[in-house]
Design a protein around this motif. Structure first.
Motif, PDB file in Angstrom:
ATOM      1  N   ARG A  44       0.088  18.710  -3.871  1.00 50.07           N
ATOM      2  CA  ARG A  44       0.185  18.771  -5.338  1.00 50.07           C
ATOM      3  C   ARG A  44       0.707  17.440  -5.836  1.00 50.07           C
ATOM      4  O   ARG A  44       1.728  16.947  -5.352  1.00 50.07           O
ATOM      5  CB  ARG A  44       1.136  19.887  -5.794  1.00 50.07           C
ATOM      6  CG  ARG A  44       0.600  21.251  -5.498  1.00 50.07           C
ATOM      7  CD  ARG A  44       1.527  22.364  -5.930  1.00 50.07           C
ATOM      8  NE  ARG A  44       1.058  23.611  -5.374  1.00 50.07           N
ATOM      9  CZ  ARG A  44       1.328  24.038  -4.153  1.00 50.07           C
ATOM     10  NH1 ARG A  44       2.099  23.322  -3.362  1.00 50.07           N
ATOM     11  NH2 ARG A  44       0.837  25.176  -3.717  1.00 50.07           N
ATOM     12  N   VAL A  45      -0.005  16.892  -6.808  1.00 49.74           N
ATOM     13  CA  VAL A  45       0.388  15.564  -7.283  1.00 49.74           C
ATOM     14  C   VAL A  45       0.223  15.456  -8.787  1.00 49.74           C
ATOM     15  O   VAL A  45      -0.684  16.066  -9.368  1.00 49.74           O
ATOM     16  CB  VAL A  45      -0.363  14.445  -6.492  1.00 49.74           C
ATOM     17  CG1 VAL A  45      -1.792  14.765  -6.292  1.00 49.74           C
ATOM     18  CG2 VAL A  45      -0.229  13.088  -7.133  1.00 49.74           C
ATOM     19  N   VAL A  46       1.137  14.712  -9.394  1.00 50.71           N
ATOM     20  CA  VAL A  46       1.084  14.489 -10.844  1.00 50.71           C
ATOM     21  C   VAL A  46       0.866  13.001 -11.081  1.00 50.71           C
ATOM     22  O   VAL A  46       1.596  12.167 -10.533  1.00 50.71           O
ATOM     23  CB  VAL A  46       2.414  14.912 -11.518  1.00 50.71           C
ATOM     24  CG1 VAL A  46       2.289  14.798 -13.032  1.00 50.71           C
ATOM     25  CG2 VAL A  46       2.818  16.323 -11.116  1.00 50.71           C
ATOM     26  N   ASP A  47      -0.142  12.679 -11.899  1.00 53.52           N
ATOM     27  CA  ASP A  47      -0.431  11.293 -12.244  1.00 53.52           C
ATOM     28  C   ASP A  47      -0.047  11.094 -13.712  1.00 53.52           C
ATOM     29  O   ASP A  47      -0.758  11.561 -14.611  1.00 53.52           O
ATOM     30  CB  ASP A  47      -1.940  11.037 -12.008  1.00 53.52           C
ATOM     31  CG  ASP A  47      -2.331   9.587 -12.264  1.00 53.52           C
ATOM     32  OD1 ASP A  47      -1.447   8.760 -12.547  1.00 53.52           O
ATOM     33  OD2 ASP A  47      -3.547   9.281 -12.173  1.00 53.52           O
ATOM     34  N   LEU A  48       1.101  10.440 -13.941  1.00 55.68           N
ATOM     35  CA  LEU A  48       1.568  10.228 -15.311  1.00 55.68           C
ATOM     36  C   LEU A  48       0.992   8.929 -15.854  1.00 55.68           C
ATOM     37  O   LEU A  48       0.965   7.924 -15.152  1.00 55.68           O
ATOM     38  CB  LEU A  48       3.101  10.149 -15.339  1.00 55.68           C
ATOM     39  CG  LEU A  48       3.859  11.382 -14.836  1.00 55.68           C
ATOM     40  CD1 LEU A  48       5.354  11.096 -14.765  1.00 55.68           C
ATOM     41  CD2 LEU A  48       3.593  12.584 -15.739  1.00 55.68           C
ATOM     42  N   SER A  56      -6.147   8.262 -10.662  1.00 57.11           N
ATOM     43  CA  SER A  56      -6.630   9.634 -10.446  1.00 57.11           C
ATOM     44  C   SER A  56      -7.851   9.625  -9.535  1.00 57.11           C
ATOM     45  O   SER A  56      -8.038  10.523  -8.714  1.00 57.11           O
ATOM     46  CB  SER A  56      -6.996  10.293 -11.784  1.00 57.11           C
ATOM     47  OG  SER A  56      -5.837  10.597 -12.512  1.00 57.11           O
ATOM     48  N   GLN A  57      -8.688   8.595  -9.682  1.00 52.26           N
ATOM     49  CA  GLN A  57      -9.843   8.485  -8.768  1.00 52.26           C
ATOM     50  C   GLN A  57      -9.366   8.331  -7.326  1.00 52.26           C
ATOM     51  O   GLN A  57      -9.925   8.935  -6.413  1.00 52.26           O
ATOM     52  CB  GLN A  57     -10.690   7.264  -9.131  1.00 52.26           C
ATOM     53  CG  GLN A  57     -11.553   7.411 -10.362  1.00 52.26           C
ATOM     54  CD  GLN A  57     -12.364   6.130 -10.546  1.00 52.26           C
ATOM     55  OE1 GLN A  57     -11.817   5.072 -10.869  1.00 52.26           O
ATOM     56  NE2 GLN A  57     -13.653   6.207 -10.309  1.00 52.26           N
ATOM     57  N   VAL A  58      -8.334   7.485  -7.140  1.00 53.24           N
ATOM     58  CA  VAL A  58      -7.801   7.291  -5.783  1.00 53.24           C
ATOM     59  C   VAL A  58      -7.305   8.638  -5.245  1.00 53.24           C
ATOM     60  O   VAL A  58      -7.596   9.016  -4.102  1.00 53.24           O
ATOM     61  CB  VAL A  58      -6.653   6.252  -5.774  1.00 53.24           C
ATOM     62  CG1 VAL A  58      -5.960   6.208  -4.422  1.00 53.24           C
ATOM     63  CG2 VAL A  58      -7.171   4.868  -6.142  1.00 53.24           C
ATOM     64  N   LEU A  59      -6.579   9.381  -6.085  1.00 58.16           N
ATOM     65  CA  LEU A  59      -6.033  10.675  -5.648  1.00 58.16           C
ATOM     66  C   LEU A  59      -7.172  11.635  -5.307  1.00 58.16           C
ATOM     67  O   LEU A  59      -7.115  12.354  -4.316  1.00 58.16           O
ATOM     68  CB  LEU A  59      -5.147  11.274  -6.746  1.00 58.16           C
ATOM     69  CG  LEU A  59      -3.899  10.443  -7.105  1.00 58.16           C
ATOM     70  CD1 LEU A  59      -3.222  10.974  -8.364  1.00 58.16           C
ATOM     71  CD2 LEU A  59      -2.917  10.427  -5.944  1.00 58.16           C
ATOM     72  N   ILE A  81      -4.453  18.140  -8.503  1.00 60.19           N
ATOM     73  CA  ILE A  81      -4.055  16.877  -9.136  1.00 60.19           C
ATOM     74  C   ILE A  81      -4.004  17.095 -10.642  1.00 60.19           C
ATOM     75  O   ILE A  81      -4.995  17.519 -11.242  1.00 60.19           O
ATOM     76  CB  ILE A  81      -5.090  15.767  -8.812  1.00 60.19           C
ATOM     77  CG1 ILE A  81      -5.252  15.605  -7.294  1.00 60.19           C
ATOM     78  CG2 ILE A  81      -4.697  14.448  -9.462  1.00 60.19           C
ATOM     79  CD1 ILE A  81      -6.511  14.858  -6.875  1.00 60.19           C
ATOM     80  N   VAL A  82      -2.869  16.815 -11.252  1.00 56.91           N
ATOM     81  CA  VAL A  82      -2.754  16.935 -12.711  1.00 56.91           C
ATOM     82  C   VAL A  82      -2.483  15.542 -13.271  1.00 56.91           C
ATOM     83  O   VAL A  82      -1.545  14.857 -12.835  1.00 56.91           O
ATOM     84  CB  VAL A  82      -1.625  17.908 -13.114  1.00 56.91           C
ATOM     85  CG1 VAL A  82      -1.477  17.960 -14.630  1.00 56.91           C
ATOM     86  CG2 VAL A  82      -1.892  19.300 -12.573  1.00 56.91           C
ATOM     87  N   ALA A  83      -3.321  15.121 -14.209  1.00 55.42           N
ATOM     88  CA  ALA A  83      -3.197  13.778 -14.787  1.00 55.42           C
ATOM     89  C   ALA A  83      -2.878  13.887 -16.279  1.00 55.42           C
ATOM     90  O   ALA A  83      -3.481  14.697 -16.985  1.00 55.42           O
ATOM     91  CB  ALA A  83      -4.504  13.016 -14.580  1.00 55.42           C
ATOM     92  N   ILE A  84      -1.933  13.064 -16.722  1.00 58.85           N
ATOM     93  CA  ILE A  84      -1.500  13.123 -18.128  1.00 58.85           C
ATOM     94  C   ILE A  84      -1.589  11.749 -18.760  1.00 58.85           C
ATOM     95  O   ILE A  84      -1.198  10.745 -18.152  1.00 58.85           O
ATOM     96  CB  ILE A  84      -0.029  13.599 -18.197  1.00 58.85           C
ATOM     97  CG1 ILE A  84       0.083  14.979 -17.577  1.00 58.85           C
ATOM     98  CG2 ILE A  84       0.497  13.624 -19.634  1.00 58.85           C
ATOM     99  CD1 ILE A  84       1.470  15.369 -17.215  1.00 58.85           C
ATOM    100  N   ASP A  85      -2.080  11.695 -19.974  1.00 54.41           N
ATOM    101  CA  ASP A  85      -2.044  10.438 -20.725  1.00 54.41           C
ATOM    102  C   ASP A  85      -2.124  10.746 -22.216  1.00 54.41           C
ATOM    103  O   ASP A  85      -2.624  11.802 -22.622  1.00 54.41           O
ATOM    104  CB  ASP A  85      -3.208   9.508 -20.334  1.00 54.41           C
ATOM    105  CG  ASP A  85      -2.914   8.045 -20.675  1.00 54.41           C
ATOM    106  OD1 ASP A  85      -2.600   7.264 -19.755  1.00 54.41           O
ATOM    107  OD2 ASP A  85      -2.974   7.684 -21.880  1.00 54.41           O
ATOM    108  N   LEU A  86      -1.645   9.811 -23.005  1.00 58.38           N
ATOM    109  CA  LEU A  86      -1.794   9.924 -24.460  1.00 58.38           C
ATOM    110  C   LEU A  86      -3.272   9.884 -24.830  1.00 58.38           C
ATOM    111  O   LEU A  86      -3.707  10.515 -25.781  1.00 58.38           O
ATOM    112  CB  LEU A  86      -1.109   8.732 -25.152  1.00 58.38           C
ATOM    113  CG  LEU A  86       0.409   8.661 -25.138  1.00 58.38           C
ATOM    114  CD1 LEU A  86       0.861   7.294 -25.643  1.00 58.38           C
ATOM    115  CD2 LEU A  86       0.990   9.766 -25.994  1.00 58.38           C
TER     116      LEU A  86
END
Ligand code: SAM
Length: 306
Positions: A44-48, A56-59, A81-86
């Protein structure tokens, strides 16, 4: 700068397009992994601060796609994988996207909901504010993003987990190091080969998350403020007297990535093309709603006299 000229001056920009990465930043995460093996056992990974999405592509390529093709026989878990951005991001296979602000306290709740109550093994944060060029100001805003990342970490990272965060090196680097050491026994500042020497950017690689005993995430800011204050924080060696002289804290700083590999500060000749001229590739995925979009629209309108 034209595309071909940038291809020549920035080898990682060119390589990113050739290898299908949305941004040259992908190489920074790959080179950090080469040195620190950050993906081992990660489910489980979070990409902030993930947009446009090269991390995120690497993950996805390192964790999700291999597990999808050959599920782990022991637990059968496909990495989440959960990715977050504005900013919104074009889809990436195996990546759940959340458009949100990492400085907002509710962002951690959204992540926890996606993990169904389980905690993450790894949190990465490549957050960067719009750089003003005023060094102190940029460093300050960057440190606020790291603290926002650390707040999320204290809610979502499991004990023993890892946190990778972009930092800007400056006068408060020792303070930041001591603050991170409150939570991680091993903190190294790393400079991947793909990060230009001329840039003040580096990455804090924090291993083995171990919050202080009885730690309540609500106390995070109070605890961090104590670091470096005259009373210091009693329960950590690092932070009582990090100031000057014999007590000065020496920060482990490591260059990473194949050191005989490409140098991001050098120009490389463009590849020869048989019987033709070099054709620059288009970016893999331009940002879908970049913050500068409105400025470009206004500029276009004014040049057309609208
Ligand atoms: N790691 C990304 C990649 O590989 O494509 C690049 C990240 S880019 C250098 C920095 C990102 O930080 C921007 O997309 C920006 O929108 C995001 N960002 C800045 N402040 C943020 C905030 N408060 N919350 C969420 N994202 C933020």
């Amino acid at each position: 700068m034209g595309k071909a000229s940038r291809d020549k001056r920035d080898i990682y920009y060119r390589k990113a397009k050739e290898e299908g990465w949305r941004a040259r930043s992908a190489f920074k995460l790959l080179q950090i992994d080469e040195e620190f093996n950050i993906f081992e056992g990660v489910k489980r990974v979070v990409d902030l601060c993930a947009a446009p999405g090269s991390w995120s592509q690497v993950l996805s390529r390192k964790l999700y796609l291999p597990a999808k093709l050959a599920p782990d026989k022991k637990d059968g878990i496909i990495p989440l994988i959960v990715a977050i951005d504005l900013q919104p991001m074009a889809p990436i296979e195996g990546v759940i996207q959340v458009q949100g602000d990492i400085t907002n306290a509710r962002t951690a709740e959204v992540v926890i909901r996606h993990f169904d109550g389980c905690k993450a093994d790894l949190v990465v944060c490549d957050g960067a504010p719009d750089v003003t060029g005023l060094h102190d100001m940029d460093e300050f805003v960057q440190s606020q993003l790291i603290l926002a990342g650390l707040t999320i970490v204290t809610h979502v990272l499991k004990e023993g987990g890892k946190f990778i965060a972009k930092i800007f090196r400056g006068k408060d680097t020792s303070l930041l190091y001591c603050q991170l050491k409150l939570f991680f026994p091993v903190v190294t500042f790393a400079k991947p080969k793909s990060s230009r020497n001329s840039s003040i950017e580096a990455f804090a690689v924090c291993e083995n998350y171990s919050p202080p005993e009885g730690f309540n995430p609500k106390d995070l800011h109070r605890l961090l403020e104590k670091v470096g204050s005259p009373s210091g924080v009693e329960d950590t060696d690092c932070c009582s007297g990090w100031l000057e002289g014999p007590n000065k804290v020496y920060i482990p700083f490591l260059a990473c990535g194949d050191l005989s590999g490409y140098d991001s500060d050098r120009s490389y000749p463009l590849p020869k093309v048989a019987g033709g001229t070099y054709q620059s590739l288009d970016p893999v995925q331009p940002p879908i709603a970049p913050p500068y979009k409105r400025a470009l629209e206004l500029k276009k309108a004014s040049s057309q006299g609208i």
